[in-house]
Design a protein around this motif. Structure first.
Motif, short mmCIF file in Angstrom:
data_model
loop_
_atom_site.label_atom_id
_atom_site.label_comp_id
_atom_site.label_asym_id
_atom_site.label_seq_id
_atom_site.Cartn_x
_atom_site.Cartn_y
_atom_site.Cartn_z
N PHE A 43 0.82 -1.21 0.00
CA PHE A 43 0.00 0.00 0.00
C PHE A 43 0.86 1.26 0.00
CE2 PHE A 43 -2.23 3.24 2.64
CZ PHE A 43 -3.16 3.62 1.70
N ILE A 44 1.84 1.32 0.86
CA ILE A 44 2.64 2.54 1.03
C ILE A 44 3.80 2.60 0.03
CG2 ILE A 44 4.15 3.80 2.61
CD1 ILE A 44 2.38 2.74 4.88
N GLY A 45 4.55 1.54 -0.10
CA GLY A 45 5.75 1.56 -0.94
C GLY A 45 5.64 0.70 -2.17
N GLY A 46 4.44 0.33 -2.55
CA GLY A 46 4.25 -0.53 -3.70
C GLY A 46 4.81 0.00 -5.00
N PRO A 47 4.58 1.28 -5.33
CA PRO A 47 5.14 1.80 -6.59
C PRO A 47 6.66 1.78 -6.64
CG PRO A 47 3.34 3.18 -5.85
CD PRO A 47 3.61 2.21 -4.74
N LEU A 48 7.30 1.59 -5.52
CA LEU A 48 8.77 1.46 -5.51
C LEU A 48 9.20 0.00 -5.42
CD1 LEU A 48 9.61 4.40 -3.09
CD2 LEU A 48 9.66 4.38 -5.59
N GLY A 49 8.26 -0.92 -5.32
CA GLY A 49 8.58 -2.34 -5.28
C GLY A 49 8.94 -2.88 -3.91
N LEU A 50 8.67 -2.13 -2.85
CA LEU A 50 9.10 -2.56 -1.51
C LEU A 50 8.49 -3.89 -1.10
CD1 LEU A 50 9.08 0.82 0.43
CD2 LEU A 50 10.98 -0.31 -0.74
N HIS A 51 7.22 -4.12 -1.43
CA HIS A 51 6.59 -5.39 -1.06
C HIS A 51 7.22 -6.57 -1.80
CE1 HIS A 51 4.51 -4.05 -4.66
NE2 HIS A 51 4.01 -5.26 -4.82
N ARG A 52 7.63 -6.35 -3.04
CA ARG A 52 8.28 -7.41 -3.80
C ARG A 52 9.64 -7.76 -3.20
NH1 ARG A 52 5.48 -10.23 -7.58
NH2 ARG A 52 7.55 -10.81 -8.24
N PHE A 53 10.39 -6.73 -2.79
CA PHE A 53 11.70 -6.98 -2.19
C PHE A 53 11.55 -7.66 -0.83
CE2 PHE A 53 12.92 -3.09 -4.75
CZ PHE A 53 13.42 -3.84 -5.79
N TYR A 54 10.51 -7.31 -0.09
CA TYR A 54 10.27 -7.94 1.21
C TYR A 54 9.95 -9.42 1.04
CZ TYR A 54 7.86 -9.17 5.54
OH TYR A 54 7.45 -9.79 6.69
N LEU A 55 9.11 -9.75 0.07
CA LEU A 55 8.67 -11.13 -0.08
C LEU A 55 9.62 -11.99 -0.92
CD1 LEU A 55 4.86 -10.55 -0.63
CD2 LEU A 55 5.99 -11.41 1.43
N HIS A 56 10.28 -11.40 -1.89
CA HIS A 56 11.08 -12.21 -2.82
C HIS A 56 12.57 -11.89 -2.80
CE1 HIS A 56 7.30 -13.65 -4.47
NE2 HIS A 56 6.91 -12.39 -4.57
N GLY A 57 12.97 -10.88 -2.06
CA GLY A 57 14.38 -10.53 -1.96
C GLY A 57 14.80 -9.51 -3.01
N PRO A 58 16.04 -9.05 -2.91
CA PRO A 58 16.51 -8.00 -3.84
C PRO A 58 16.75 -8.49 -5.26
CG PRO A 58 18.25 -8.65 -2.33
CD PRO A 58 17.02 -9.36 -1.88
N GLY A 59 16.70 -9.76 -5.51
CA GLY A 59 16.89 -10.28 -6.86
C GLY A 59 15.61 -10.34 -7.68
N ASP A 60 14.50 -9.86 -7.14
CA ASP A 60 13.22 -9.91 -7.84
C ASP A 60 13.17 -8.83 -8.91
OD1 ASP A 60 10.50 -10.74 -8.27
OD2 ASP A 60 9.89 -8.91 -7.22
N TRP A 61 13.12 -9.22 -10.17
CA TRP A 61 13.18 -8.24 -11.24
C TRP A 61 11.88 -7.48 -11.41
CZ3 TRP A 61 10.55 -8.90 -15.97
CH2 TRP A 61 9.98 -10.15 -16.17
N PHE A 62 10.73 -8.04 -10.99
CA PHE A 62 9.48 -7.27 -11.00
C PHE A 62 9.58 -6.10 -10.03
CE2 PHE A 62 7.16 -11.12 -12.65
CZ PHE A 62 6.81 -10.54 -13.86
N GLY A 63 10.22 -6.33 -8.90
CA GLY A 63 10.43 -5.26 -7.93
C GLY A 63 11.28 -4.14 -8.50
N TRP A 64 12.26 -4.49 -9.30
CA TRP A 64 13.12 -3.47 -9.91
C TRP A 64 12.42 -2.76 -11.06
CZ3 TRP A 64 16.90 -1.67 -7.25
CH2 TRP A 64 17.57 -2.50 -6.34
#
Length: 148
Positions: A12-33
């Protein structure tokens, strides 16, 4: 252990920056990037409107990117919050019990769902209205030019 409530708030808060993706999948998640790309393009569209005015056609395409990204992240927060505890723990906490605390729904999760629903729907409708209004105004102006 990945918390469902924290994941919903991050989406909700940091979604447009991919924060939820990095939290759940780690820094290697390319969708987060990739998530910050449409966010940055939408912010650039807002900057163009402030500098060039509302007649800038490129901003008509760029601003909805920001709106759709925010709406999509709000939808993701809703989906995270509504995921049953056993399904959450099976996917994100595979070593935990099916009813582990991190997958349970709390009041914080409910608030994240409610706020995501309100903000996501509002931003989605505003983005669509902005784009369609400017597109149809442009079409009317072009039709007037042709008819004269």
């Amino acid at each position: 252990m990945k918390s469902k409530t924290l994941a919903a708030w991050l989406a909700f808060i940091g979604g447009p920056l991919g924060l939820h993706r990095f939290y759940l999948h780690g820094p290697g998640d390319w969708f987060g990037w990739l998530l910050p790309v449409p966010t940055a393009l939408g912010l650039y569209g807002l900057q163009r409107v402030q500098e060039l005015g509302q007649d800038d056609q490129l901003s008509w395409l760029l601003i909805p990117l920001l709106g759709f990204t925010i709406s999509g992240c709000a939808l993701r927060a809703i989906l995270y919050g509504l995921t049953p505890a056993d399904a959450w723990n099976a996917r994100y906490n595979p070593g935990a019990n099916a009813d582990a605390e991190t997958g349970r729904t709390h009041w914080g999760t409910v608030f994240a769902i409610a706020l995501s629903l309100m903000l996501g729907a509002t931003v989605l409708m505003a983005s669509l209205a902005y784009s369609f209004q400017h597109y149809f105004e442009y079409q009317i102006e072009e039709a007037r030019k042709i008819s004269q």
